[in-house]
Design an enzyme around this catalytic site. Sequence first.
Site, PDB file in Angstrom:
ATOM      1  N   ASP A   1      24.109 -17.674 -80.761  1.00  8.92           N
ATOM      2  CA  ASP A   1      24.967 -17.334 -81.576  1.00  8.92           C
ATOM      3  C   ASP A   1      26.024 -17.632 -81.536  1.00  8.92           C
ATOM      4  OD1 ASP A   1      22.945 -15.065 -81.566  1.00  8.92           O
ATOM      5  OD2 ASP A   1      24.093 -13.719 -80.299  1.00  8.92           O
TER       6      ASP A   1
ATOM      7  N   TRP B   1      16.382 -20.923 -74.354  1.00  8.55           N
ATOM      8  CA  TRP B   1      17.438 -19.963 -74.145  1.00  8.55           C
ATOM      9  C   TRP B   1      17.831 -20.000 -72.434  1.00  8.55           C
ATOM     10  CZ3 TRP B   1      17.924 -15.928 -71.558  1.00  8.55           C
ATOM     11  CH2 TRP B   1      19.349 -15.636 -71.352  1.00  8.55           C
TER      12      TRP B   1
ATOM     13  N   MET C   1      21.532 -23.943 -78.213  1.00  8.29           N
ATOM     14  CA  MET C   1      22.268 -23.627 -78.573  1.00  8.29           C
ATOM     15  C   MET C   1      21.700 -21.960 -79.948  1.00  8.29           C
ATOM     16  SD  MET C   1      25.527 -24.227 -81.723  1.00  8.29           S
ATOM     17  CE  MET C   1      24.062 -24.215 -82.988  1.00  8.29           C
TER      18      MET C   1
ATOM     19  N   GLU D   1      22.409  -6.016 -83.154  1.00  8.04           N
ATOM     20  CA  GLU D   1      23.826  -6.673 -82.408  1.00  8.04           C
ATOM     21  C   GLU D   1      24.584  -7.668 -83.108  1.00  8.04           C
ATOM     22  OE1 GLU D   1      20.553  -9.113 -79.118  1.00  8.04           O
ATOM     23  OE2 GLU D   1      20.012 -10.167 -81.232  1.00  8.04           O
TER      24      GLU D   1
END
Length: 499
Positions: free
Chosen positions: A46, A70, A44, A225
């Site tokens: 964002d 990821w 997990m 971001e």
Amino acid sequence: MKKYLSILLALVVLGGCQAPTETKQNLEENYRPSYHFTPKKGWMNDPNGMVYLDGTYHLFFQHNPDTTVWGPMHWGHATSTDLIHWEEQPIALFPDSLGTIFSGSAVVDKDNTAGFGKDVLVAIFTHHNPKIEEEKTGLHQYQSIAYSLDKGKSWTKYEGNPVLPNPGIWDFRDPKVMWHAASKQWVMTLATKQSITFYGSKNLKEWARLSEFGNEVGAHGGVWECPDLLRFETAEGDKWVLLVSINPGGPNTGSATQYFVGDFDGTTFSSDQTDIRWMDYGPDNYAGVTFSNTGDQHILMGWMSNWAYANTVPASTWRSGMTIPRTLSLEKIQEHWHLVSTPITKDDQTSGAQQIGAIRVQNGSEDLSKYIKEAHGAFELSFELDAVASFNMVLANEKGDELVFGFDETNNQFFVDRSKAGDANFSPSFIQRTVAPRIASAQKMKYSVLLDRNSIEIFADGGLSNLSNLFFIDQSFDVLTFKSAKDVEVKNVKVNVIK
């Protein structure tokens, strides 16, 4: 049988639930927090699509269900009625022919502007095409939408995706959408390399570029971001805050979130701010955004990790958690507006709340261990000092692990030292000592700590100076000592053991 019982007990640990005792937990689950959200399994990062609807908070999140690193991004999904206890739901959005599902937001379309239905949930997200990225045959990120007619249980992707094609920007992602009443349009706040670009739409399907902000202000040590644009009512009128996460370039290595205070007129965001301000100085609070559809209340959750070492932190069947939810507000300090974070904890979700009162610290230290004996590594501690003074608080266990946090008066800094708090050798970027400047000017100091099995979140001076840090121990802290070179009176001491 015993092995399977241990695994079952470990799997119970999700968003506020924990096994009855540590000794019954599977050792591979040692780092599972008690009251911070974690996925049952997989990777997990964002938080995405956070929205409040009919008494339920929806948390979507970047998720790789197949491994603990990821990978191909999905939108995981969890729900809560109190922001403390979370129930994980089936995966909401899966990769498709347009790409994997990167970060984004969700709104309640109360007036059916998109034509999907009144009060429909609409998700706005980045499609990321890994094949295009690898082959470099075009621009691999663009914005798409999906809608839910059953309050987030199932989703249909819009057949006209992408709704916002890439105009020629390699990093073109993380749309955060809000309704701007004054201009009667949806406003998308989008990360575009090292700036933020605003887009407007009447129907969530057709978008027009409005303006750009950020090329010559703020921190630029890495890509921008996960932005968020928020309106605050103040005694001086409306103020707007733009959150921008940056990686790398944070104040304590790697990822962090900066913010700008200014004005927004429906087209342009402007700010006179010349200094760099961080929402949280700790290394483990990134990509935080707020829930939509909560009125004037701004509730934020962040990813509790750091891209400098996120893929290598100790884990077993799962990796990464979220920060505790926190409400955001503004406070003016010496003619400058600063963002304030207040953690959301519920007294009715705790047991063993202890109003201890005042404690006189003499001869260098005071043992407070008896107040956390039953905490199993999960408690909230708060207190006040009438004067600015250096202090250390030391958490320890019989294995020799130590976590030290407090205030350094000489350097006017709050700090966390995790150099002796368990495993810290998995990455050279796992910084040992993190600091945050004291922003408040008052002589009286307020201090609040949220400790979980593998994390500490500090909210100093009412949430003006914040530090979120991970650590990795396999036996909970059960010794707590307050240390000070001077005799001090610690007032309004309170401990909540969180179950």
